[in-house]
Design an enzyme around this catalytic site. Structure first.
Site, PDB file in Angstrom:
ATOM      1  CB  THR A 144      39.407  38.051  46.059  1.00 21.89           C
ATOM      2  OG1 THR A 144      38.408  39.075  45.957  1.00 21.89           O
ATOM      3  CG2 THR A 144      40.041  38.153  47.430  1.00 21.89           C
ATOM      4  CB  SER A 146      36.444  42.061  46.211  1.00 19.65           C
ATOM      5  OG  SER A 146      35.580  42.303  47.290  1.00 19.65           O
ATOM      6  NE  ARG A 149      33.775  38.708  45.414  1.00 23.61           N
ATOM      7  CZ  ARG A 149      33.822  38.972  44.113  1.00 23.61           C
ATOM      8  NH1 ARG A 149      34.985  39.140  43.514  1.00 23.61           N
ATOM      9  NH2 ARG A 149      32.712  39.059  43.403  1.00 23.61           N
ATOM     10  NE  ARG A 166      41.548  44.808  38.251  1.00 23.02           N
ATOM     11  CZ  ARG A 166      41.818  45.919  37.577  1.00 23.02           C
ATOM     12  NH1 ARG A 166      42.723  46.758  38.018  1.00 23.02           N
ATOM     13  NH2 ARG A 166      41.174  46.191  36.455  1.00 23.02           N
ATOM     14  NE  ARG A 172      38.847  38.880  37.793  1.00 24.92           N
ATOM     15  CZ  ARG A 172      37.928  39.516  38.502  1.00 24.92           C
ATOM     16  NH1 ARG A 172      37.911  39.376  39.820  1.00 24.92           N
ATOM     17  NH2 ARG A 172      37.036  40.289  37.922  1.00 24.92           N
TER      18      ARG A 172
END
Length: 360
Positions: A144, A146, A149, A166, A172
Site C-alpha cells: 500500500t 497510503s 492504510r 505505486r 499494481r
C-alpha cells in the site's frame, strides 16, 4: 469555430452549440470515471457536444517515489487545473480524495456525485485466495502506498509487514500477480468496482479495521468559479448526502491541516436526518492514535429553504441545490471534531508523523 475562450460547432442548419471540453487523467480508471460523468451529462442535456481531453499529471509520471514523500498535495490535479485556467477545458473530473481541501483561487467543485463504496479492499495474490488479512502467514508483505492504510493495519494486524507499491490500478495488480513481492495489496473498493474488477476483492475492510480517506469513493467535477453556466449545468449531478458527508470530511481534514503525508482517516453516515462523522489521526506505526465521533442534525428549517448563495464555497464545494444551513452544519461538524482531537493532542501525533515521514 472559436468564439472568445469557448469553442462552438454548427449543425447542418447553421445552429451553433457550445462544445464542452472535459479534462481527465489518462489512466484507464480516470477515463472510466470521466466517461460516466459525460454519459450523465449527455442524458440530462442531449443537445450538448462533449469532447474529452486526456492528459498526464505529475503523479502519473513519478512512479518510483512514495506519494507521501513527494509532499505535493495537487499531484494528480495541477496539470488539469492549468488546462482549466487556460480555458483549454471547461470542467475536470477527479476522484474527490485527490483534491486538496483548499483549491487554487478561481476554481470550485461544482458537483460531487453519489458515492461508490468508500471502504478499502484487500486483493490477494492468486496463491492466497480464500485467506483474509487475519489468516495470512506471519510476516506476509502487504502493498500500500497510503500512510493512512498502513498506520491502521499495522496496529490491527501486527503479524503483517507493509511496503510501498505505486502505479495505477492496472500496474499494481500486475505487480501483485506476476511477482511474489506481495501477499496482498490494499486498494479502494470504489476503483476496483468502477473498473469491473469486483471479483478481485477478497475482503472489504470495515471501519473497525480501516477507516477511509477524506472524499474516498466520490467523484468531483471541478470548474472555473466564474463560469456560472457550467456551474449551473453540472450542479444537477450533486448527490445531497454525499455532498454533506464530504463537506464534513474535508472541513475536518482542512482544520487538522492533514494531507497526503499524514495518516488521517474518517467514516461518515447519514441516518434519520443526522450526519455522523468519525475522525482519527495516527502515528506512522499506528501505535498512537486518537479517534472520536460527533453528529449534527441536517434537517433544514423551512425558513432556510431560500436559494443558496451560488458564490459561497464550503471547503471548495459549491452546492447551490443543497440547503445552505445543512452545508454550514456539516462544515461546522468537521471543524468541531478536528478541534476535539486537537484538544486531546492530535497536533503532536501529526507533527511527529510528518517529521518521521520526511526523514524516511
Amino acid at each position: 469555430m472559436e468564439e472568445g475562450p469557448y469553442k462552438y460547432i454548427r449543425d447542418g442548419n447553421g445552429k451553433a452549440s457550445r462544445v464542452i471540453r472535459i479534462g481527465t487523467r489518462k489512466s484507464q480508471l480516470a477515463r472510466i470515471q470521466t466517461d460516466s460523468v459525460a454519459d450523465r451529462l449527455k442524458e440530462l442535456y442531449p443537445d450538448i457536444h462533449l469532447e474529452i481531453v486526456a492528459m498526464s499529471t505529475t503523479g502519473d509520471k513519478i512512479l518510483d517515489t512514495a506519494l507521501s514523500k513527494i509532499g505535493e498535495k495537487s499531484l494528480f490535479t495541477k496539470e488539469l487545473e492549468n488546462a482549466l485556467e487556460r480555458n483549454e477545458v471547461d470542467l475536470v473530473v477527479h476522484s474527490l480524495k485527490d483534491l486538496p481541501t483548499t483549491l487554487p483561487p478561481g476554481f470550485t467543485i461544482g458537483a460531487v456525485l453519489k458515492r461508490e463504496n468508500p471502504h478499502d479492499a484487500v486483493v490477494l495474490h492468486p496463491q492466497n485466495v480464500g485467506k483474509t488479512l487475519d489468516s495470512l502467514p506471519e510476516n506476509s508483505v502487504i502493498g500500500t502506498s497510503s500512510l493512512r492504510r498502513a498506520a491502521q493495519l499495522k496496529k490491527r494486524f501486527p503479524h503483517l509487514k507493509f511496503n510501498d507499491i505505486r502505479g495505477n490500478l492496472n500496474t499494481r495488480l500486475k505487480k501483485l500477480d506476476e511477482k511474489d513481492d506481495f501477499a496482498a495489496i490494499i486498494l479502494a473498493a470504489a476503483g476496483l468496482r468502477r473498473m469491473g474488477w469486483e471479483n478481485r476483492i477478497s475482503q472489504i475492510l470495515g471501519p473497525e479495521d480501516c477507516m477511509y480517506a477524506v472524499g474516498q469513493g466520490a467523484l468531483a467535477v471541478e470548474v472555473r468559479a466564474r463560469d456560472v453556466d457550467i456551474l449551473e449545468m453540472v450542479s444537477v449531478l450533486h448527490d445531497p448526502d454525499t455532498v454533506l458527508r464530504c463537506i464534513a470530511e474535508r472541513a475536518f481534514l482542512r482544520h487538522l491541516e492533514g494531507g497526503c503525508s499524514v495518516p488521517v482517516a474518517v467514516h461518515t453516515q447519514v441516518k434519520d436526518s443526522q450526519l455522523y462523522l468519525t475522525g482519527a489521526v495516527y502515528s506512522l506505526d499506528g501505535s498512537d492514535s486518537l479517534k472520536e465521533t460527533m453528529q449534527t442534525s441536517i434537517t433544514a428549517n423551512d425558513k432556510s429553504s431560500e436559494e443558496v448563495d451560488e458564490r459561497v464555497q464550503r471547503v471548495g464545494v459549491t452546492a447551490s441545490k443543497v440547503p445552505g444551513e445543512a452545508q454550514d452544519r456539516a462544515e461546522r461538524l468537521g471543524v468541531d471534531l478536528a478541534n476535539l482531537l486537537l484538544s486531546k493532542g492530535a497536533k503532536e501525533i501529526l507533527t511527529v508523523a510528518r517529521q518521521l515521514n520526511d526523514a524516511r
